[in-house]
Design an enzyme around this catalytic site. Structure first.
Site, PDB file in Angstrom:
ATOM      1  N   GLU A  53      -9.491  -1.826   4.817  1.00 28.36           N
ATOM      2  CA  GLU A  53     -10.437  -1.772   6.452  1.00 28.36           C
ATOM      3  C   GLU A  53     -11.179  -2.261   6.784  1.00 28.36           C
ATOM      4  OE1 GLU A  53      -8.573  -0.185   8.256  1.00 28.36           O
ATOM      5  OE2 GLU A  53      -8.544   1.831   7.671  1.00 28.36           O
ATOM      6  N   ASP A  79       0.899  -0.963  -0.162  1.00 27.34           N
ATOM      7  CA  ASP A  79      -0.049  -0.254   0.090  1.00 27.34           C
ATOM      8  C   ASP A  79       1.269   1.265   0.103  1.00 27.34           C
ATOM      9  OD1 ASP A  79       1.361  -0.729   2.690  1.00 27.34           O
ATOM     10  OD2 ASP A  79      -1.273  -0.475   3.290  1.00 27.34           O
ATOM     11  N   ASN A 108      -7.939  -2.902  14.073  1.00 25.13           N
ATOM     12  CA  ASN A 108      -9.008  -3.186  14.262  1.00 25.13           C
ATOM     13  C   ASN A 108      -8.803  -4.282  13.171  1.00 25.13           C
ATOM     14  OD1 ASN A 108      -8.275  -1.807  11.623  1.00 25.13           O
ATOM     15  ND2 ASN A 108      -9.184  -0.244  11.269  1.00 25.13           N
ATOM     16  N   HIS A 140      -7.335  -4.336   9.800  1.00 27.21           N
ATOM     17  CA  HIS A 140      -6.638  -4.793   8.550  1.00 27.21           C
ATOM     18  C   HIS A 140      -5.560  -5.299   8.009  1.00 27.21           C
ATOM     19  CE1 HIS A 140      -4.371  -0.629  10.630  1.00 27.21           C
ATOM     20  NE2 HIS A 140      -4.137  -1.167   8.924  1.00 27.21           N
TER      21      HIS A 140
HETATM   22  C1  GLP Z   1      -1.061   0.115   9.060  1.00 33.30           C
HETATM   23  C2  GLP Z   1      -0.781  -0.184   7.470  1.00 33.30           C
HETATM   24  C3  GLP Z   1      -0.612  -1.779   7.141  1.00 33.30           C
HETATM   25  C4  GLP Z   1       0.100  -2.081   9.122  1.00 33.30           C
HETATM   26  C5  GLP Z   1      -0.480  -1.811   9.586  1.00 33.30           C
HETATM   27  C6  GLP Z   1      -0.121  -2.123  11.482  1.00 33.30           C
HETATM   28  O1  GLP Z   1      -1.776   1.202   8.752  1.00 33.30           O
HETATM   29  N1  GLP Z   1      -0.723  -0.130   6.070  1.00 33.30           N
HETATM   30  O2  GLP Z   1       0.338  -2.807   6.468  1.00 33.30           O
HETATM   31  O3  GLP Z   1       0.600  -3.911   8.811  1.00 33.30           O
HETATM   32  O4  GLP Z   1      -0.757  -0.377   9.755  1.00 33.30           O
HETATM   33  O5  GLP Z   1       1.542  -1.484  11.679  1.00 33.30           O
HETATM   34  P1  GLP Z   1       2.264  -1.591  12.834  1.00 33.30           P
HETATM   35  O6  GLP Z   1       2.949  -3.025  12.921  1.00 33.30           O
HETATM   36  O7  GLP Z   1       2.748  -0.078  13.091  1.00 33.30           O
HETATM   37  O8  GLP Z   1       1.042  -1.742  13.479  1.00 33.30           O
END
Ligand code: GLP
Length: 242
Positions: free
Chosen positions: A143, A67, A136, A138
């Protein structure tokens, strides 16, 4: 789902890096699906260390990222383009032009998404997809919703994700409200999926994803239908698992 229990973040990172290394060693010209967020940083560090030791060679590897924020210039330190360069690409011997992310600088969402779908198609699909997980549930920026989105699409980030990601920005207003993300079908078509999770704030999402109903309200729950999912999580993230 195969679960690898890690003692802590470092142990999780090493175990995840081991799985990625195995993929690269077994298929040097593989396609790795990569993720951002704080969780995989330790995994990337470990891969760089093994590369520096001469144990890993990325010269034939292709990478596709999950992404990118929409409207984010590449040189902005919060772009996922910048993240991937500083945390991995600049430190290993990936060939220039073999690493792809959705183009956050493309204002036309339809074009950005169809271009990225074409890239994924062109590289021939993903051998191993690395995923973090949002609080959440995702994955990428898929989402919670009332349906699964199949291919690359533009999403409105949820308040929970904006809240979780504001720690990287000066103020909450700076967090982009939209992103381009690989879709659920693309993730499900990856031959293998490696999901990493660390910390107590991921415990509920992990439980819901693997022990709750399969629903687009918890996007990662779709992974229950994938044949080759490896979950590497530390004790805190596993604290709600049976
Ligand atoms: C972000 C990314 C995800 C990631 C998630 C968790 O928004 N788009 O790909 O897995 O949030 O992030 P973190 O590893 O910092 O908790």
């Amino acid at each position: 789902m195969r679960l690898y229990k890690a003692k802590n973040y470092e142990d999780m990172s090493r175990k995840a890096a081991n799985i990625i290394s195995a993929q690269v060693i077994m298929k040097p010209d593989c396609v790795l699906g990569l993720a951002t967020g704080s969780t995989p940083i330790g995994t990337y560090k470990q891969l760089i260390e093994w590369y520096n030791k001469g144990d890993l060679d990325f010269s034939e590897v292709t990478t596709v990222n999950l992404d990118e924020y929409k409207g984010m210039p590449r040189e902005n330190s919060q772009s996922y383009y910048y993240f991937m360069h500083t945390n991995l690409f600049d430190h290993v011997n990936l060939q220039k032009g073999r690493s792809f992310l959705p183009d956050g600088t493309e204002p036309d969402s339809e074009k950005a998404c169809s271009d990225y779908n074409a890239v994924i198609h062109q590289v021939g699909g993903i051998d191993l997809q690395l995923l973090g997980i949002g609080r959440n549930g995702h994955i990428g920026f898929n989402e919670p919703a009332d349906h699964f989105s199949l291919e690359t699409h533009c999403v409105d980030l949820t308040p929970s994700t904006i809240d979780a990601n504001k720690r990287f920005f000066e103020k909450e207003e700076d967090v982009p409200r939209q992103a381009y993300t690989m879709g659920i079908k693309t993730i499900m078509q990856a031959k293998r999926v490696l999901l990493v999770a660390s910390g107590e704030d991921k415990a509920q999402a992990l439980y819901d994803s693997f022990y709750g109903p399969v629903t687009p309200a918890v996007p990662a729950s779709i992974l229950q239908y994938h044949r080759n999912v490896y979950v590497v999580a530390d004790e805190a993230a596993l604290s709600k698992m049976p």
